[in-house]
Design an enzyme around this catalytic site. Structure first.
Site, PDB file in Angstrom:
ATOM      1  N   CYS A 165       0.808  -1.121  -0.043  1.00 27.20           N
ATOM      2  CA  CYS A 165      -0.038  -0.268  -0.187  1.00 27.20           C
ATOM      3  C   CYS A 165       0.759   1.246  -0.027  1.00 27.20           C
ATOM      4  O   CYS A 165       1.929   1.265   0.724  1.00 27.20           O
ATOM      5  CB  CYS A 165      -0.656   0.143   1.170  1.00 27.20           C
ATOM      6  SG  CYS A 165      -2.215  -1.251   1.419  1.00 27.20           S
ATOM      7  N   ASN A 204      -1.937   2.506   5.363  1.00 28.05           N
ATOM      8  CA  ASN A 204      -1.102   1.386   5.100  1.00 28.05           C
ATOM      9  C   ASN A 204      -0.989   0.650   6.326  1.00 28.05           C
ATOM     10  O   ASN A 204      -0.097   1.291   7.267  1.00 28.05           O
ATOM     11  CB  ASN A 204       0.230   1.930   4.657  1.00 28.05           C
ATOM     12  CG  ASN A 204       1.326   1.019   4.309  1.00 28.05           C
ATOM     13  OD1 ASN A 204       0.853  -0.279   4.099  1.00 28.05           O
ATOM     14  ND2 ASN A 204       2.469   1.135   4.351  1.00 28.05           N
ATOM     15  N   GLY A 205      -1.144  -0.538   6.250  1.00 28.78           N
ATOM     16  CA  GLY A 205      -0.964  -1.492   7.635  1.00 28.78           C
ATOM     17  C   GLY A 205      -1.927  -2.362   7.800  1.00 28.78           C
ATOM     18  O   GLY A 205      -2.960  -2.449   6.956  1.00 28.78           O
ATOM     19  N   GLU A 215      17.269 -18.459  -5.928  1.00 34.27           N
ATOM     20  CA  GLU A 215      16.601 -16.979  -6.598  1.00 34.27           C
ATOM     21  C   GLU A 215      16.357 -17.077  -7.915  1.00 34.27           C
ATOM     22  O   GLU A 215      15.303 -16.399  -8.302  1.00 34.27           O
ATOM     23  CB  GLU A 215      18.259 -16.105  -6.337  1.00 34.27           C
ATOM     24  CG  GLU A 215      17.905 -14.758  -7.013  1.00 34.27           C
ATOM     25  CD  GLU A 215      16.621 -13.733  -6.146  1.00 34.27           C
ATOM     26  OE1 GLU A 215      16.076 -14.241  -5.297  1.00 34.27           O
ATOM     27  OE2 GLU A 215      16.525 -12.868  -6.913  1.00 34.27           O
ATOM     28  N   GLU A 249       7.565 -15.607  -9.856  1.00 31.75           N
ATOM     29  CA  GLU A 249       6.726 -14.068  -9.557  1.00 31.75           C
ATOM     30  C   GLU A 249       6.453 -13.526 -10.639  1.00 31.75           C
ATOM     31  O   GLU A 249       5.387 -12.840 -10.395  1.00 31.75           O
ATOM     32  CB  GLU A 249       7.645 -13.364  -8.121  1.00 31.75           C
ATOM     33  CG  GLU A 249       9.001 -12.972  -8.814  1.00 31.75           C
ATOM     34  CD  GLU A 249       9.680 -12.030  -7.622  1.00 31.75           C
ATOM     35  OE1 GLU A 249       8.734 -11.557  -6.680  1.00 31.75           O
ATOM     36  OE2 GLU A 249      10.684 -12.052  -7.465  1.00 31.75           O
ATOM     37  N   LYS A 290       5.927  -4.586  -3.713  1.00 33.81           N
ATOM     38  CA  LYS A 290       7.287  -4.411  -3.443  1.00 33.81           C
ATOM     39  C   LYS A 290       7.811  -4.300  -2.210  1.00 33.81           C
ATOM     40  O   LYS A 290       8.593  -5.249  -1.680  1.00 33.81           O
ATOM     41  CB  LYS A 290       7.723  -3.219  -3.864  1.00 33.81           C
ATOM     42  CG  LYS A 290       9.141  -2.809  -4.047  1.00 33.81           C
ATOM     43  CD  LYS A 290       9.858  -3.695  -5.086  1.00 33.81           C
ATOM     44  CE  LYS A 290      11.415  -3.749  -5.060  1.00 33.81           C
ATOM     45  NZ  LYS A 290      12.183  -4.612  -5.620  1.00 33.81           N
TER      46      LYS A 290
HETATM   47  O1  M6R Z   1      12.520  -5.379   0.863  1.00 29.63           O
HETATM   48  P1  M6R Z   1      13.020  -6.539   1.279  1.00 29.63           P
HETATM   49  O2  M6R Z   1      14.629  -7.134   0.812  1.00 29.63           O
HETATM   50  O3  M6R Z   1      13.041  -6.845   2.779  1.00 29.63           O
HETATM   51  O4  M6R Z   1      12.054  -7.749   0.827  1.00 29.63           O
HETATM   52  C1  M6R Z   1      12.107  -9.223   0.927  1.00 29.63           C
HETATM   53  C2  M6R Z   1      11.059  -9.898  -0.110  1.00 29.63           C
HETATM   54  O5  M6R Z   1       9.970  -9.139   0.318  1.00 29.63           O
HETATM   55  C3  M6R Z   1      11.590  -9.410  -1.636  1.00 29.63           C
HETATM   56  O6  M6R Z   1      12.925  -9.947  -1.793  1.00 29.63           O
HETATM   57  C4  M6R Z   1      10.626 -10.430  -2.288  1.00 29.63           C
HETATM   58  O7  M6R Z   1      10.668 -11.520  -2.303  1.00 29.63           O
HETATM   59  C5  M6R Z   1      10.867  -9.972  -3.824  1.00 29.63           C
HETATM   60  N1  M6R Z   1       9.755  -9.804  -4.482  1.00 29.63           N
HETATM   61  C6  M6R Z   1      11.725 -11.035  -4.540  1.00 29.63           C
HETATM   62  O8  M6R Z   1      12.055 -10.505  -5.859  1.00 29.63           O
END
Ligand code: M6R
Length: 615
Positions: A2, A101-102, A488, A495, A610
């Site tokens: 959000c 947001n939350g 990875e 995804e 994200k």
């Molecule tokens: O912002 P962060 O690195 O903490 O996020 C962790 C995950 O949400 C993030 O890496 C997610 O898995 C990505 N969409 C992977 O591409």
């Protein structure tokens, strides 16, 4: 997860808010909405299911006048993505509007109480409960909006970043946060609020990162006031300089942010190592480690916590640190760590890795580790985010804003910083040889050029990808340093293309997954010329012997592999521990082009956001 944006000032708010929503869209795109107050006391609220463009169409031709407004792009938690559940939510009498947001964990109890007081609800969201509560308190206590919001927040359990406006008071926005990010942009006679800095860039470079449990009164006719939600104690205004430019937030001629970010990696790695390797490659200068030598010398153990791609980087970090520092390292999903009664002492170092620096589980893991006395070190990208502000020390990866939901340049930046950290701590602990430091530091220094060379595979991978749009499953295999790289690679494909993919340690397939192999199951096998090369050749043979289709990632000039695998993607040779950085580029491109050929929106994959700021 959000995105919220708000504006109050001398300009028309609409354009600023809509542009802000586009910039925040990577945080969620299930629905979007906006509330604007016209000076004559009219509150116009517009909402639309789906992406921000739908909201823009919805508002087009309507009345969007107003120099004050709030807006939201949603990643659904409570209630399906539809117009009713979209933010802003308004209170029963239509006077107050909120974006949030939350998650409000005790929303059911609050809702039941409000129903008893005659309130009705149109949405399934927790946010509507909060705005009704604010209205209820405001009427009951005959108080100001600020007082009502503050009182309501005292009753709320959960996480929030909110912005609230009131129809009859076009001069004030109330903003507050707890465990969800919120930034205030301070301009000349205008103020911005946003979930992150992106909507503010280009308008002002003066920002205040609201702290947890703070509430701000943004009044166009009075100085900005920030205070504690709990006791109304005023906070110092800590204005910081925002170092981000508009070009970083644009696609720069690429079709997507993800492709731009993949191709940025030669440069981002340069930024990541800048000033951190001495000219003769003998010294690693990582201030976060050097300033805390004692911690690294006396540590009994390192625990790394992270989620998603950052967790994959952590697995590579584990090998690096164990090898260079001769210290036991454990890697935990932050979400498991925080509820797993972790055994942590003040002789442990806990490293939290997070691109956004806002991931709720990782932030909670940081707070838990600190409460148990650990020295907590952050590896983050977003400057000033919650995790770097909650850790004892840390290192930024400095790869610039990552907007594509699928993490690419952040992963290679994280692995680079983990390599520097392992070398730097190993030097302090005297557990790494000078020659090893020199070899790896030189390899890192040359990495931008090497990555540039890997980009030459782009066309080959693009052509190859077309062959695989039919696939329903993929296997990614690797060993040693490249087992996490295989994980990875699989995550990237899943995804953005929605093809099921599994990453596996190559030697493990004979314990089960080999049963899946047939001609319709492509296997991507990571086989650089490293200490496990001969072993992985056997794994390739095992897959081929069962009719599997193999795409091998191997080193340039490996003719033997060409005889066995169906396709070979050849990469330059680098020291073994640096292979994940090089290998991840063809893996990113493969996932990218398969997704593009399948017609997917790679920057905004379904169901994802994200920055995961909820549990
Ligand atoms: O912002 P962060 O690195 O903490 O996020 C962790 C995950 O949400 C993030 O890496 C997610 O898995 C990505 N969409 C992977 O591409």
């Amino acid at each position: 997860m959000c995105g919220i944006v708000g504006y109050i000032g001398h300009k028309q708010a609409y354009n600023i808010l809509i542009q802000g929503l586009y910039r925040l869209e990577y945080r969620g795109y299930d629905s979007a909405g906006m509330a604007l107050i016209k000076n004559n006391g009219i509150l116009n609220v517009y909402k639309s299911k789906g992406k921000v463009a739908n909201l823009e169409d919805e508002i087009s031709g309507k009345d969007y006048e107003g120099t004050i407004g709030i807006a939201h792009t949603r990643w659904a938690t409570h209630g399906i993505p539809n117009n009713t559940n979209a933010h802003p939510h308004t209170s029963q009498n239509g006077a107050i509007a909120i974006v949030h947001n939350g998650t409000i964990e005790n929303y059911n109890i609050l809702k039941e109480a409000l129903i008893r007081h005659g309130y009705t609800f149109s949405s399934e969201t927790d946010t509507e409960v909060l705005v009704q509560l604010i209205e209820y308190i405001k009427i009951k206590n005959k108080c100001t909006l600020f007082e009502a919001v503050r009182e309501a927040l005292k009753q709320v359990i959960g996480a929030y970043a909110i912005a609230v406006i009131e129809k009859d008071n076009p001069n004030v926005i109330i903003a507050a946060r707890k465990s969800s990010p919120l930034i205030i942009g301070v301009g000349d006679d205008e103020t911005f609020i946003a979930s992150d800095a992106t909507p503010i860039v280009g308008f002002t470079d003066k920002v205040i990162y609201l702290k947890d449990n703070e509430i701000a009164v943004i009044n166009r006719n009075a100085p900005l006031q920030i205070s504690s939600i709990e006791n109304n104690e005023p906070s110092q205004l800590d204005i910081q300089e925002l170092k981000m430019n508009v070009a970083q937030l644009e696609k720069g001629g690429y079709d997507t942010f993800m492709l731009k970010e993949i191709f940025e990696q030669a440069n981002t790695l340069k930024d990541c190592i800048r000033g951190r390797i001495s000219d003769n490659y003998e010294q690693i200068i990582l201030s976060g480690v050097l300033e805390n030598k004692d911690k690294f010398i006396n540590a009994n153990r390192i625990v790394i916590v992270a989620c998603g791609t950052s967790w994959h980087a952590a697995l590579i970090g584990k090998r690096l640190i164990q090898e260079m520092c001769l210290l036991p390292v454990e890697v935990e999903y932050a979400s498991e760590f925080r509820y797993g009664n972790p055994f942590i002492t003040n002789h442990d170092i806990v490293i939290a890795i997070s691109q956004s620096g806002e991931t709720a589980d990782t932030l909670a893991a940081v707070q838990l580790a600190k409460s148990k006395g650990a020295f907590v070190y952050g590896i983050c990208n977003v400057v000033g985010a919650s995790i770097p502000r909650n850790t004892d020390s840390g290192t930024y990866i400095h790869v610039g804003p990552e907007i594509g939901v699928a993490s690419t340049k952040a992963f290679t930046g994280q692995v680079t910083v983990l390599t520097l950290l392992a070398l730097c701590a190993g030097q302090i602990r005297k557990t790494v040889k000078k020659e090893t430091v020199q070899e790896i530091a030189k390899g890192l220094y040359q990495m931008p050029e090497i990555i540039q060379d890997v980009f030459k595979l782009d066309e080959t991978i693009r052509n190859l990808s077309h062959t695989f749009t039919y696939a329903r499953n993929f296997l990614y295999l690797g060993r040693g340093y490249n087992y996490p790289t295989a994980l990875e690679g699989a995550l990237k494909l899943k995804e953005i293309s929605y093809i099921h993919a599994e990453g596996y340690p190559a030697a493990e397939i004979k314990h089960g997954p080999i049963a899946l192999i047939d001609k319709e199951m492509p296997s991507v096998i990571i086989a650089p010329n490293d200490s496990l090369y001969d072993k992985i050749v056997s794994n390739v043979q095992q897959v081929k012997a069962r009719g599997g289709f193999v795409i091998a990632i191997t080193n340039k000039g490996n003719t033997a592999m060409k005889q066995i695998a169906d396709y070979c993607l050849e990469i330059p040779e680098v020291p073994e521990c640096l292979t994940p950085i090089v290998v991840s580029v063809p893996l990113q491109l493969l996932a990218y082009y398969i997704a593009i050929y399948k017609g997917q929106d790679v920057d905004r994959p379904r169901n994802l956001a994200k920055s995961v700021t909820v549990e």
